[in-house]
Design a protein around this motif. Structure first.
Motif, PDB file in Angstrom:
ATOM      1  N   ALA A  69       0.829  -1.206   0.000  1.00 55.61           N
ATOM      2  CA  ALA A  69       0.000   0.000   0.000  1.00 55.61           C
ATOM      3  C   ALA A  69       0.860   1.253   0.000  1.00 55.61           C
ATOM      4  CB  ALA A  69      -0.932  -0.004   1.207  1.00 55.61           C
ATOM      5  N   ALA A  70       2.015   1.205   0.673  1.00 59.99           N
ATOM      6  CA  ALA A  70       2.932   2.350   0.668  1.00 59.99           C
ATOM      7  C   ALA A  70       3.484   2.593  -0.725  1.00 59.99           C
ATOM      8  CB  ALA A  70       4.067   2.105   1.662  1.00 59.99           C
ATOM      9  N   VAL A  71       3.725   1.521  -1.456  1.00 64.22           N
ATOM     10  CA  VAL A  71       4.169   1.654  -2.852  1.00 64.22           C
ATOM     11  C   VAL A  71       3.054   2.264  -3.690  1.00 64.22           C
ATOM     12  CG1 VAL A  71       4.861   0.384  -4.914  1.00 64.22           C
ATOM     13  CG2 VAL A  71       5.814  -0.249  -2.689  1.00 64.22           C
ATOM     14  N   GLU A  72       1.834   1.780  -3.523  1.00 57.50           N
ATOM     15  CA  GLU A  72       0.685   2.298  -4.271  1.00 57.50           C
ATOM     16  C   GLU A  72       0.466   3.780  -3.991  1.00 57.50           C
ATOM     17  OE1 GLU A  72      -2.811   2.129  -6.709  1.00 57.50           O
ATOM     18  OE2 GLU A  72      -1.075   0.799  -6.486  1.00 57.50           O
ATOM     19  N   ALA A  73       0.727   4.200  -2.743  1.00 58.97           N
ATOM     20  CA  ALA A  73       0.526   5.596  -2.352  1.00 58.97           C
ATOM     21  C   ALA A  73       1.696   6.491  -2.740  1.00 58.97           C
ATOM     22  CB  ALA A  73       0.292   5.676  -0.850  1.00 58.97           C
ATOM     23  N   GLY A  74       2.746   5.919  -3.295  1.00 52.55           N
ATOM     24  CA  GLY A  74       3.902   6.709  -3.703  1.00 52.55           C
ATOM     25  C   GLY A  74       4.851   7.055  -2.577  1.00 52.55           C
ATOM     26  N   ARG A  75       4.698   6.410  -1.428  1.00 48.16           N
ATOM     27  CA  ARG A  75       5.582   6.672  -0.291  1.00 48.16           C
ATOM     28  C   ARG A  75       6.870   5.858  -0.380  1.00 48.16           C
ATOM     29  NH1 ARG A  75       3.493   9.336   4.109  1.00 48.16           N
ATOM     30  NH2 ARG A  75       1.330  10.007   3.881  1.00 48.16           N
ATOM     31  N   VAL A  76       6.811   4.735  -1.056  1.00 50.73           N
ATOM     32  CA  VAL A  76       7.988   3.894  -1.297  1.00 50.73           C
ATOM     33  C   VAL A  76       8.124   3.748  -2.805  1.00 50.73           C
ATOM     34  CG1 VAL A  76       9.012   1.608  -1.006  1.00 50.73           C
ATOM     35  CG2 VAL A  76       7.781   2.670   0.898  1.00 50.73           C
ATOM     36  N   THR A  77       9.262   4.197  -3.332  1.00 56.41           N
ATOM     37  CA  THR A  77       9.421   4.237  -4.790  1.00 56.41           C
ATOM     38  C   THR A  77      10.709   3.602  -5.285  1.00 56.41           C
ATOM     39  OG1 THR A  77      10.443   6.439  -4.611  1.00 56.41           O
ATOM     40  CG2 THR A  77       8.049   6.354  -4.979  1.00 56.41           C
ATOM     41  N   ASP A  78      11.683   3.366  -4.386  1.00 57.69           N
ATOM     42  CA  ASP A  78      12.976   2.847  -4.824  1.00 57.69           C
ATOM     43  C   ASP A  78      13.685   2.170  -3.660  1.00 57.69           C
ATOM     44  OD1 ASP A  78      13.759   4.999  -3.226  1.00 57.69           O
ATOM     45  OD2 ASP A  78      14.409   6.251  -4.911  1.00 57.69           O
ATOM     46  N   GLU A  79      14.924   1.778  -3.892  1.00 53.62           N
ATOM     47  CA  GLU A  79      15.690   1.087  -2.850  1.00 53.62           C
ATOM     48  C   GLU A  79      15.822   1.925  -1.581  1.00 53.62           C
ATOM     49  OE1 GLU A  79      20.290  -0.404  -2.061  1.00 53.62           O
ATOM     50  OE2 GLU A  79      19.569  -0.192  -4.124  1.00 53.62           O
ATOM     51  N   ALA A  80      16.138   3.201  -1.739  1.00 54.78           N
ATOM     52  CA  ALA A  80      16.378   4.061  -0.576  1.00 54.78           C
ATOM     53  C   ALA A  80      15.121   4.207   0.276  1.00 54.78           C
ATOM     54  CB  ALA A  80      16.875   5.429  -1.026  1.00 54.78           C
ATOM     55  N   THR A  81      13.993   4.489  -0.376  1.00 49.22           N
ATOM     56  CA  THR A  81      12.771   4.691   0.399  1.00 49.22           C
ATOM     57  C   THR A  81      12.247   3.374   0.968  1.00 49.22           C
ATOM     58  OG1 THR A  81      11.527   4.636  -1.698  1.00 49.22           O
ATOM     59  CG2 THR A  81      12.059   6.797  -0.775  1.00 49.22           C
ATOM     60  N   ALA A  82      12.474   2.261   0.271  1.00 51.48           N
ATOM     61  CA  ALA A  82      12.080   0.959   0.816  1.00 51.48           C
ATOM     62  C   ALA A  82      12.900   0.629   2.056  1.00 51.48           C
ATOM     63  CB  ALA A  82      12.245  -0.132  -0.238  1.00 51.48           C
ATOM     64  N   GLY A  83      14.204   0.863   1.983  1.00 52.60           N
ATOM     65  CA  GLY A  83      15.060   0.604   3.132  1.00 52.60           C
ATOM     66  C   GLY A  83      14.694   1.476   4.320  1.00 52.60           C
ATOM     67  N   GLU A  84      14.392   2.748   4.049  1.00 58.09           N
ATOM     68  CA  GLU A  84      14.013   3.667   5.123  1.00 58.09           C
ATOM     69  C   GLU A  84      12.684   3.243   5.748  1.00 58.09           C
ATOM     70  OE1 GLU A  84      13.538   8.502   5.848  1.00 58.09           O
ATOM     71  OE2 GLU A  84      13.495   7.690   3.815  1.00 58.09           O
ATOM     72  N   TRP A  85      11.723   2.879   4.898  1.00 63.25           N
ATOM     73  CA  TRP A  85      10.403   2.453   5.393  1.00 63.25           C
ATOM     74  C   TRP A  85      10.539   1.253   6.325  1.00 63.25           C
ATOM     75  CZ3 TRP A  85       5.470   4.345   4.915  1.00 63.25           C
ATOM     76  CH2 TRP A  85       4.435   3.494   5.305  1.00 63.25           C
ATOM     77  N   LEU A  86      11.272   0.253   5.889  1.00 58.35           N
ATOM     78  CA  LEU A  86      11.388  -0.976   6.675  1.00 58.35           C
ATOM     79  C   LEU A  86      12.206  -0.757   7.944  1.00 58.35           C
ATOM     80  CD1 LEU A  86      11.835  -3.607   3.834  1.00 58.35           C
ATOM     81  CD2 LEU A  86       9.779  -3.077   5.156  1.00 58.35           C
ATOM     82  N   THR A  87      13.201   0.104   7.885  1.00 57.67           N
ATOM     83  CA  THR A  87      13.971   0.421   9.090  1.00 57.67           C
ATOM     84  C   THR A  87      13.083   1.088  10.131  1.00 57.67           C
ATOM     85  OG1 THR A  87      16.032   0.641   7.840  1.00 57.67           O
ATOM     86  CG2 THR A  87      15.945   1.699   9.996  1.00 57.67           C
ATOM     87  N   HIS A  88      12.261   2.040   9.690  1.00 55.59           N
ATOM     88  CA  HIS A  88      11.335   2.695  10.614  1.00 55.59           C
ATOM     89  C   HIS A  88      10.321   1.695  11.166  1.00 55.59           C
ATOM     90  CE1 HIS A  88      12.077   6.948   8.739  1.00 55.59           C
ATOM     91  NE2 HIS A  88      13.070   6.536   9.513  1.00 55.59           N
ATOM     92  N   GLN A  89       9.823   0.804  10.304  1.00 51.89           N
ATOM     93  CA  GLN A  89       8.861  -0.193  10.777  1.00 51.89           C
ATOM     94  C   GLN A  89       9.486  -1.116  11.812  1.00 51.89           C
ATOM     95  OE1 GLN A  89       6.825  -2.219   7.634  1.00 51.89           O
ATOM     96  NE2 GLN A  89       5.791  -3.647   8.999  1.00 51.89           N
TER      97      GLN A  89
END
Length: 225
Positions: free
Chosen positions: A38-58
């Protein structure tokens, strides 16, 4: 002889933990993205950097403060035969799942882990949620609680890395770099989780809950959460 016995027990505990944390374990973890899709669909996760940041925060804001803390408490409860505390922890997990799909995930994975234990001739008990069921399976290995939490967290990280590869999408190299980043963060998350007693344990990640609710009605989905 004493040294050999101790070494064998340690090796056995390590291998059991690796087994329990493996994405190949038939509990269905691969079918959930825990809001990442859903984060990808919403444009919050778009690439390696934002995916890594998202999962680290989670990892730090959600997993460490909730599931990892519950696993630590549940291991202690199982090893002291505190059935009442085990039941309380199961209920806490269920009550803090803010969407239907998050609740379905923990119940389905907990049930599947129990079925796996039955197939090996082991009594899985009556745990209703995955963190508590995992704690029960791991508590019999003889491993230290911190090692059990490290295994649980790394198993989560591997599943989430694979979810990122499929949903962003990313290449295998990017996925491995994300996994390396998470592996570097996991020890601190585990240490934090082990300091959290019941009054300090929490499940508060509003954006994750909102995205999960959106995901339940998302038109196109690869994952069940």
């Amino acid at each position: 002889m004493a040294t050999a016995t101790t070494t064998a027990l340690t090796d056995a505990a390590l291998l059991r933990l690796v087994w329990l944390a493996s994405p190949a374990l038939p509990v269905g973890g691969f079918s959930y993205s825990e809001g990442l899709e859903a984060a990808v669909e919403a444009g919050r996760v778009t690439d390696e950097a934002t995916a890594g940041e998202w999962l680290t925060h989670q990892l730090h804001l959600a997993l460490a403060r909730a599931d990892l803390a519950v696993v630590a408490a549940a291991v202690k409860a199982f090893r002291t035969n505190d059935a009442e505390e085990v039941a309380v922890l199961d209920e806490w997990i269920l009550h803090t799942r803010e969407t239907g799909e998050f609740r379905q995930q923990t119940e389905q994975m907990g049930r599947s882990l129990g079925e796996w234990q039955k197939s090996l001739g082991t009594d899985p008990g009556t745990s209703r949620t995955y963190p508590v069921a995992f704690a029960r399976a791991a508590s019999s290995t003889g491993a230290a609680p911190r090692q059990i939490l490290l295994a649980f967290a790394f198993g989560w990280a591997e599943n989430m890395m694979q979810a990122a590869i499929k949903s962003v999408p990313l290449g295998q190299g990017a996925g491995q770099r994300i996994l390396l980043r998470l592996a570097d963060e996991i020890p601190a998350a585990v240490d934090h989780a082990m300091t959290l007693d019941e009054p300090r344990r929490q499940s508060f990640a509003p954006m994750l809950a909102i995205l999960s609710a959106r995901h339940e009605a998302q038109y196109s989905r690869l994952f069940r959460s």
